[in-house]
Design a protein around this motif. Structure first.
Motif, PDB file in Angstrom:
ATOM      1  N   ALA A 131      -7.944   4.890  -5.435  1.00 30.70           N
ATOM      2  CA  ALA A 131      -7.324   3.900  -4.675  1.00 30.70           C
ATOM      3  C   ALA A 131      -7.014   2.649  -5.260  1.00 30.70           C
ATOM      4  O   ALA A 131      -5.739   2.083  -4.863  1.00 30.70           O
ATOM      5  N   GLN A 132      -7.849   2.194  -6.239  1.00 33.57           N
ATOM      6  CA  GLN A 132      -7.383   1.049  -6.944  1.00 33.57           C
ATOM      7  C   GLN A 132      -6.038   1.505  -7.770  1.00 33.57           C
ATOM      8  O   GLN A 132      -5.202   0.571  -8.040  1.00 33.57           O
ATOM      9  N   VAL A 184       1.106   8.812  -2.419  1.00 34.77           N
ATOM     10  CA  VAL A 184      -0.164   8.949  -2.952  1.00 34.77           C
ATOM     11  C   VAL A 184      -0.208  10.483  -3.270  1.00 34.77           C
ATOM     12  O   VAL A 184      -0.625  10.797  -4.625  1.00 34.77           O
ATOM     13  N   ARG A 207      -5.887   7.280   2.557  1.00 37.80           N
ATOM     14  CA  ARG A 207      -4.689   8.070   2.217  1.00 37.80           C
ATOM     15  C   ARG A 207      -5.053   9.036   0.828  1.00 37.80           C
ATOM     16  O   ARG A 207      -4.429  10.182   0.881  1.00 37.80           O
ATOM     17  N   ILE A 208      -6.022   8.373   0.110  1.00 38.59           N
ATOM     18  CA  ILE A 208      -6.424   9.200  -1.099  1.00 38.59           C
ATOM     19  C   ILE A 208      -6.969  10.515  -0.553  1.00 38.59           C
ATOM     20  O   ILE A 208      -6.737  11.667  -1.195  1.00 38.59           O
ATOM     21  N   GLU A 259     -12.496   8.603  -5.056  1.00 38.94           N
ATOM     22  CA  GLU A 259     -11.658   8.155  -4.105  1.00 38.94           C
ATOM     23  C   GLU A 259     -11.509   6.470  -4.437  1.00 38.94           C
ATOM     24  O   GLU A 259     -10.122   5.998  -4.561  1.00 38.94           O
ATOM     25  N   GLN A 278      -2.980   1.823  -5.646  1.00 33.28           N
ATOM     26  CA  GLN A 278      -2.788   0.788  -4.513  1.00 33.28           C
ATOM     27  C   GLN A 278      -2.617   1.425  -3.351  1.00 33.28           C
ATOM     28  O   GLN A 278      -1.575   1.306  -2.724  1.00 33.28           O
ATOM     29  N   ALA A 279      -3.465   2.497  -3.031  1.00 34.87           N
ATOM     30  CA  ALA A 279      -3.740   3.106  -1.607  1.00 34.87           C
ATOM     31  C   ALA A 279      -4.855   3.037  -1.109  1.00 34.87           C
ATOM     32  O   ALA A 279      -5.960   2.524  -1.791  1.00 34.87           O
ATOM     33  N   THR A 280      -4.900   3.235   0.149  1.00 39.09           N
ATOM     34  CA  THR A 280      -6.307   3.156   0.934  1.00 39.09           C
ATOM     35  C   THR A 280      -7.011   4.524   0.779  1.00 39.09           C
ATOM     36  O   THR A 280      -6.631   5.352   0.397  1.00 39.09           O
ATOM     37  N   ARG A 281      -8.377   4.515   0.793  1.00 36.60           N
ATOM     38  CA  ARG A 281      -9.112   5.498   0.431  1.00 36.60           C
ATOM     39  C   ARG A 281      -9.024   6.818   1.466  1.00 36.60           C
ATOM     40  O   ARG A 281      -9.006   7.694   0.986  1.00 36.60           O
ATOM     41  N   VAL A 304       0.804  -1.056   0.040  1.00 31.94           N
ATOM     42  CA  VAL A 304      -0.040   0.061  -0.038  1.00 31.94           C
ATOM     43  C   VAL A 304       0.811   1.247  -0.010  1.00 31.94           C
ATOM     44  O   VAL A 304       1.751   1.363   0.850  1.00 31.94           O
TER      45      VAL A 304
END
Length: 222
Positions: A37-38, A12, A46-47, A33, A41-44, A6
């Motif tokens: 995120a997809q 990000v 962090r987005i 978001e 490859q990050a969490t929502r 992640v």
């Protein structure tokens, strides 16, 4: 099966910023978001944090209950941005004339040579990319962190305008000559000439943008 790593919060933020700067995320485009995120490859979470930071930078517009969009800059605001950049990049060019090393000057000359080749080939997109690289090189050589940070924030909203001016007949050749003058002044370690040349260059960009905006307005039905 291992899960993909992640991306960290700062990563990000930088990735979304780069996507906007490159025009891969278009002005006024809605920033969803879950899709980002997809993609990154990050969490929502962090987005969301990155979008708040980009909103503070003036690159993203955040609207309650409606989410985020890439900021759409008007022609009049673009002219104001160029006026501000003229002062800041003039300062950066002045400092580069004092601070630039022989290696940095050689790199500026290499970029300039590639720009000339792109121009001869009629590759205006390649020329425009070289233009951005040359300005970035001058800013880096200035070693003026505050100016660099402010200029970066001002350049990003100009993505949709930066290619418009280079399409004006005769402008690419004029632009190239202006950049030659800037680099030569830096190579000569002449801060006054470097600042004057950079300010003159961005003033020409501003006038060209103003003319194209005026022509577009005249084409609109009354």
């Amino acid at each position: 099966m291992t899960r993909p790593a992640v991306a960290a919060a700062d990563v990000v933020y930088e990735r979304i910023r780069t996507l906007i700067q490159r025009g891969e995320l278009q002005p006024n485009e809605r920033l969803i978001e879950v899709d980002l995120a997809q993609r990154l490859q990050a969490t929502r979470a962090r987005i969301r944090t990155a979008l708040v930071r980009l909103g503070q930078d003036g690159m993203v517009v955040l609207t309650p209950n409606r989410g985020a969009r890439v900021k759409l800059v008007s022609e009049s605001e673009a002219v104001e941005i160029l006026q501000t950049r003229r002062v800041l990049e003039g300062l950066a060019a002045r400092q580069a004339a004092v601070q630039a090393t022989a290696r940095e000057i050689a790199e500026l000359r290499r970029i300039l040579t590639r720009m000339g080749q792109k121009l001869e080939q009629g590759d205006l997109l390649g020329y425009s990319e070289g233009n951005a690289a040359l300005h970035a090189g001058i800013i880096a050589a200035s070693r003026h962190d505050t100016a660099a940070r402010l200029i970066t924030g001002l350049r990003a909203p100009m993505v949709r305008f930066q290619f418009r001016t280079i399409l004006v007949p005769g402008r690419p050749t004029q632009s190239y000559a202006e950049h030659i003058t800037i680099v030569q002044a830096i190579a000569d370690h002449d801060p006054d000439a470097a600042e004057t040349a950079m300010r003159a260059h961005l003033a020409c960009v501003e006038r060209t943008l103003s003319r194209t905006a005026g022509a577009a307005a005249r084409r609109l039905p009354s």
